[in-house]
Enzyme design. Structure first.
Site, short mmCIF file in Angstrom:
data_model
loop_
_atom_site.label_atom_id
_atom_site.label_comp_id
_atom_site.label_asym_id
_atom_site.label_seq_id
_atom_site.Cartn_x
_atom_site.Cartn_y
_atom_site.Cartn_z
N SER A 51 27.21 -22.05 30.81
CA SER A 51 27.03 -23.49 30.64
C SER A 51 26.77 -24.18 31.98
O SER A 51 27.28 -23.76 33.01
CB SER A 51 28.28 -24.10 30.02
OG SER A 51 28.50 -23.57 28.75
N LYS A 103 40.35 -27.66 23.45
CA LYS A 103 39.76 -28.96 23.79
C LYS A 103 38.67 -29.33 22.77
O LYS A 103 38.57 -30.49 22.33
CB LYS A 103 39.16 -28.90 25.20
CG LYS A 103 38.75 -30.26 25.71
CD LYS A 103 38.29 -30.20 27.16
CE LYS A 103 37.79 -31.56 27.60
NZ LYS A 103 37.30 -31.54 28.99
N ASP A 104 37.86 -28.33 22.37
CA ASP A 104 36.82 -28.60 21.38
C ASP A 104 37.43 -29.03 20.04
O ASP A 104 36.91 -29.91 19.36
CB ASP A 104 35.95 -27.35 21.15
CG ASP A 104 34.88 -27.20 22.22
OD1 ASP A 104 34.70 -28.16 23.01
OD2 ASP A 104 34.22 -26.15 22.28
N GLU A 137 15.67 -43.45 7.63
CA GLU A 137 17.07 -43.37 8.00
C GLU A 137 17.22 -43.72 9.47
O GLU A 137 16.30 -43.57 10.26
CB GLU A 137 17.57 -41.94 7.75
CG GLU A 137 17.65 -41.59 6.29
CD GLU A 137 18.88 -42.20 5.63
OE1 GLU A 137 18.81 -43.38 5.26
OE2 GLU A 137 19.88 -41.50 5.49
N HIS A 175 24.61 -18.10 26.56
CA HIS A 175 25.62 -17.18 27.09
C HIS A 175 25.07 -16.24 28.16
O HIS A 175 25.82 -15.46 28.72
CB HIS A 175 26.29 -16.42 25.94
CG HIS A 175 27.36 -17.22 25.27
ND1 HIS A 175 28.56 -16.70 24.87
CD2 HIS A 175 27.43 -18.53 24.97
CE1 HIS A 175 29.31 -17.65 24.34
NE2 HIS A 175 28.64 -18.78 24.38
#
Lengths: 178, 677
Positions: B220, B244-245, B288, B216
């Protein structure tokens, strides 16, 4: 005209966002529920919730303590004097009004959960040598509650009589609790 | 934090709090009006998705910890109790198990997105470094979590990974026994892994906080890799990106839920449904799936590094592998200084883009190689050689290609601003997702020349599958009359049989046919009594040694989980029961050995258990070996997975809910963004 369209768009948007919010709340709650519910007693715990006890070896005047659902259950083989004492009480004078006849299936066998109804300590008095309080039943050493020979609260801070668990006599001397 | 100028809030309660601790101002600034480039593609969803997965893991993990017992004697049993007796426990555990995989999927996409669009470059180096740190912490947490169920893979995974540290010269062995708290992976190891597995997620949470903080400050990056210049280039985080997220998250959760409810064990390994046995390593152990590429690099170094032609060795093969593996991640820490090209986004760097996409393919290929056995071949090419080549490319990319490109690559012209650029989602999206999903391909089968048993039709297969109650009851009969002579069924209780369609009285009657030992009574003696519904199925032998002694030294495995503990369990078990043949010419069998075409290695100690007509059926079903085996496999599948029907039923509602929610969010997003595009 344009204002109208805009207004309509606004309400429709509000509606969509409110619906979306509602979905989020419902979704979060349905995820939270299994997590919370998993802390309730599990199936294996519930499956162990009955106990069978053979009463034949218990002598007159003797008491035994057995485990049921992780708690002590007091079983007292009452003497005729103790039964008499329990039955002669004036029920209307009691804090938790219950006649002895409602608390036993067979007068000589008193079966109660051995947990003081005040704050959950185990009262003393199972052995004849132990303090039993002035009513001859049990005495709770934590805060001084006294119970009579029917397990009823007679004195001290406890609000209720000692609870009677569900039980049945399978034979004259075999009892199943739970 | 959030101090300085503050706009008063209208709501008096909010204002009262905010004037004392400006948490609402902070949220408003960082998540409300926070300016975000307007041109994100869907790759930018995965940071938020990873954050949600972390919360899912912590929430389910805390509840699981309340039911789990970290002791070698009880760990496996307590996990099975979660799966069978705890209310909804199977769901919580499957969410946690698959949640780990999906957390890694989100984080891998997030990392490779950062690499593709140059998000690690100035001024976001620290943000990137914190991210790599989170990834390392996640790997450690996931590894320790995998140990906790104390199955075969848990135990041997723990053994192999802790042994990596023994490669360190001089102090390696001391470090390993310090990690173990003993001479092997044992109870002290399990206890400390549990403590750390519980601690680490909160450390991750703290580093995520720093990661977001560091994000922040510069804001971004975006697909163009150029900084926003004016307000026209940005949108407020809320509502544009919250919506949107959320849409992206719902699509992600939809896929997650599909695995949880319809293929919960697909990403795991059947061997982990066998309790840990320190005396026997499974034939083929793999980590895994999310560790496979790194595991392949570990195995790629099979040679000592020293002066050729002499005995002088600087780095043993063992140490070399460990260095190659850990180094491959440590390289990410210095990525901002390996790639110093001034242009961020691969969109304007054709060469970087090409080499990076090759890297993704190589990484996926490494994942595949890691899943195969060490001596596997692709045609004439040994996979280990291919693994070495891939490892070579991986290192060359970071240490050679990137610095070289930084100096010589000529970038395409950058657009002057974000809002002027033509925005379109490019194909690499699909490529990265595919590459990551490729890694999730089922892990390799055990080596051996066994013929795979034919796939059968089972009523419980498919999204709407259910058990055939009549077959379950017949299967119980076969188990009781045949299998139970040698095989225990410890995890099934008589009370569970109500699920087969018996009522309480019938279950009591079945239980009462068995006599179990209980006690001690008041005289201190053990005594016999009829079994009750709350008792587990009576085992045929007192203990493992008795079972081995009665069976020529071969221990008949407990059958409670046998179907889950084998690849394609139902077909496999059914195959074993029907696969007996005379040994072919040239194979001598010892006394007590039998030939079975579906057994790996073909030699099996168990004599053919089923005979035509051996068990009497009352409902007129054919009394054949095929029918017996079909019924008993139905029964054993139920025994291993008693909530199969409930799981599939619940899955439908969950999938519908998520699909509708996703659709709704898409509508909201369309509506919202219609003014923007």
């Amino acid at each position: 005209m344009t204002a109208d369209i805009k207004h309509e768009g606004g309400t429709r948007r509000d509606f969509l966002q409110l619906t979306a919010g509602a979905f989020g709340v419902v979704g979060a709650a349905s995820v939270a529920w299994p997590l919370v519910n998993s802390l309730n007693p599990a199936k294996d715990t519930l499956a162990l919730s009955t106990t069978e006890i053979d009463l034949a070896p218990v002598q007159l005047g003797q008491s035994i303590t057995v485990m049921w659902r992780g708690k002590p259950v007091f079983i007292r083989h009452r003497t005729p004097e103790e039964i008499q004492k329990a039955q002669d009480v004036d029920v209307s004078a009691l804090n938790d009004k219950e006649p002895d006849s409602q608390r036993v299936q067979k007068p000589e066998w008193l079966v109660v959960v051995g947990i003081c109804t005040h704050l959950g300590c185990v009262p003393v008095g199972q052995k004849t040598t132990e303090e039993r309080g002035e009513y001859g039943g049990w005495f709770c050493p934590c805060h001084g509650s006294e119970y009579d020979t029917s397990g009823r609260i007679r004195k001290g801070p406890a609000p209720k009589n000692l609870a009677v668990p569900p039980y049945e006599f399978l034979t004259d001397t075999l009892i199943k609790i739970g | 934090m959030g101090s300085g100028y503050r706009q008063p809030f209208k709501n008096p309660v909010v204002e009262w709090i905010d004037s004392r601790m400006p948490v609402f101002t902070l949220m408003q600034k960082e998540y409300g009006v926070f300016p975000v480039p307007r041109n994100f593609n869907y790759f930018w969803n995965f940071g938020a998705i990873a954050g949600v997965m972390l919360v899912v893991m912590i929430a389910t993990g805390i509840v699981l910890a309340m039911h789990y017992t970290a002791h070698v004697d009880y760990a496996f049993d307590s996990v099975e109790r979660i799966m069978r007796d705890v209310n909804g426990g199977w769901l919580i555990r499957y969410l946690h198990m698959n949640g780990a995989s999906f957390f890694f999927i989100a984080v891998y996409i997030h990392i490779f997105r950062g690499m593709y669009y140059g998000s690690y470059k100035k001024p976001r180096e620290l943000l990137w470094i914190l991210g790599v740190l989170i990834f390392l912490l996640m790997m450690a947490t996931a590894f320790m979590g995998y140990v906790l169920p104390w199955g075969q893979m848990s135990y041997w995974g723990a053994t192999v990974i802790t042994n990596l540290f023994s490669a360190i010269p001089l102090v390696g062995d001391s470090i390993v026994s310090w990690l173990w708290g003993g001479f092997s992976v044992d109870n002290p190891t399990l206890n400390r892994f549990f403590a750390l597995h519980y601690l680490m997620p909160f450390v991750i949470f703290a580093v995520v906080f720093l990661h977001v903080w560091a994000l922040h400050v510069p804001g971004s990056n975006n697909p163009l890799g150029i900084e926003p210049q004016t307000e026209k280039d940005t949108l407020s985080f809320h509502p544009y990106y919250t919506v949107k997220d959320t849409f992206g998250l719902m699509v992600f959760l939809l896929i997650f839920a599909a695995f949880v409810f319809y293929a919960p064990d697909y990403l795991g390994h059947p061997d982990n449904y066998t309790p840990a046995n320190p005396l026997v390593t499974p034939a083929h152990i793999v980590p895994e799936w999310y560790f496979l590429p790194f595991y392949a690099m570990l195995r790629a170094i099979t040679f000592n590094i020293g002066i050729p032609g002499t005995e002088i060795v600087f780095i043993t093969a063992k140490l070399g592998g460990v260095i190659a593996m850990f180094g491959s991640i440590l390289l990410w820490f210095v990525l901002p200084w390996l790639d110093t090209h001034p242009v961020r986004s691969a969109r304007f760097r054709p060469l970087y883009r090409l080499f990076f996409l090759i890297l993704i393919a190589v990484f996926a290929l490494l994942g595949y190689i890691g899943s195969q056995s060490a001596d596997a071949h692709w045609g004439p090419v040994p996979l280990s050689l291919l693994g070495l080549a891939c490892t070579g490319y991986y290192y060359a990319f970071f240490l050679g290609i990137l610095p070289w490109l930084s100096r010589y690559e000529k970038a395409k012209a950058l657009p002057s601003s974000i809002h002027e650029a033509v925005l379109k989602v490019k194909a690499p999206a699909a490529i990265v997702i595919l590459a990551v999903l490729c890694l999730a391909s089922p892990s390799a089968r055990a080596a051996g020349d066994a013929v795979h048993p034919p796939a059968q039709h089972w009523s419980f297969n498919g999204p709407f599958g259910t058990f055939d109650r009549a077959s379950l009851q017949r299967g119980l009969k076969v188990y009781r009359e045949v299998c139970s002579a040698c095989h225990s069924l410890d995890r099934v209780h008589y009370r569970n049989l109500e699920a087969l369609g018996y009522d309480e009285a019938q279950v009591k009657a079945i239980a009462a046919e068995y006599t179990v030992t209980d006690g001690p009574n008041d005289e201190g003696e053990m005594f016999e009594r009829p079994a009750r519904p709350s008792d587990p199925f009576k085992a045929p032998f007192m203990n493992e040694n008795a079972a081995k002694f009665a069976n020529n030294g071969a221990l008949p495995p407990d059958l409670s989980l046998i179907v889950k503990a084998r690849h394609n369990g139902p077909d496999y078990v059914s195959g074993i029961l029907t696969g007996y043949e005379p040994a072919p010419e040239g194979h001598e069998l010892l006394p007590g050995q039998n030939w079975n075409k579906y057994m790996p290695g073909h030699v099996i100690a168990m004599a053919p258990p089923l005979l035509d007509g051996g068990v009497a059926y009352e409902d007129g079903s054919p009394e054949t070996v095929e029918q017996y085996s079909h019924d008993v496999v139905n029964f054993l599948t139920w025994a291993a997975d008693p909530y199969l029907e409930e799981r599939k039923r619940l899955g439908i509602s969950v999938l519908i809910f998520l699909a509708v929610f996703a659709g709704l969010m898409y509508a909201v997003k369309r509506r919202l963004w219609s003014d923007i595009h």
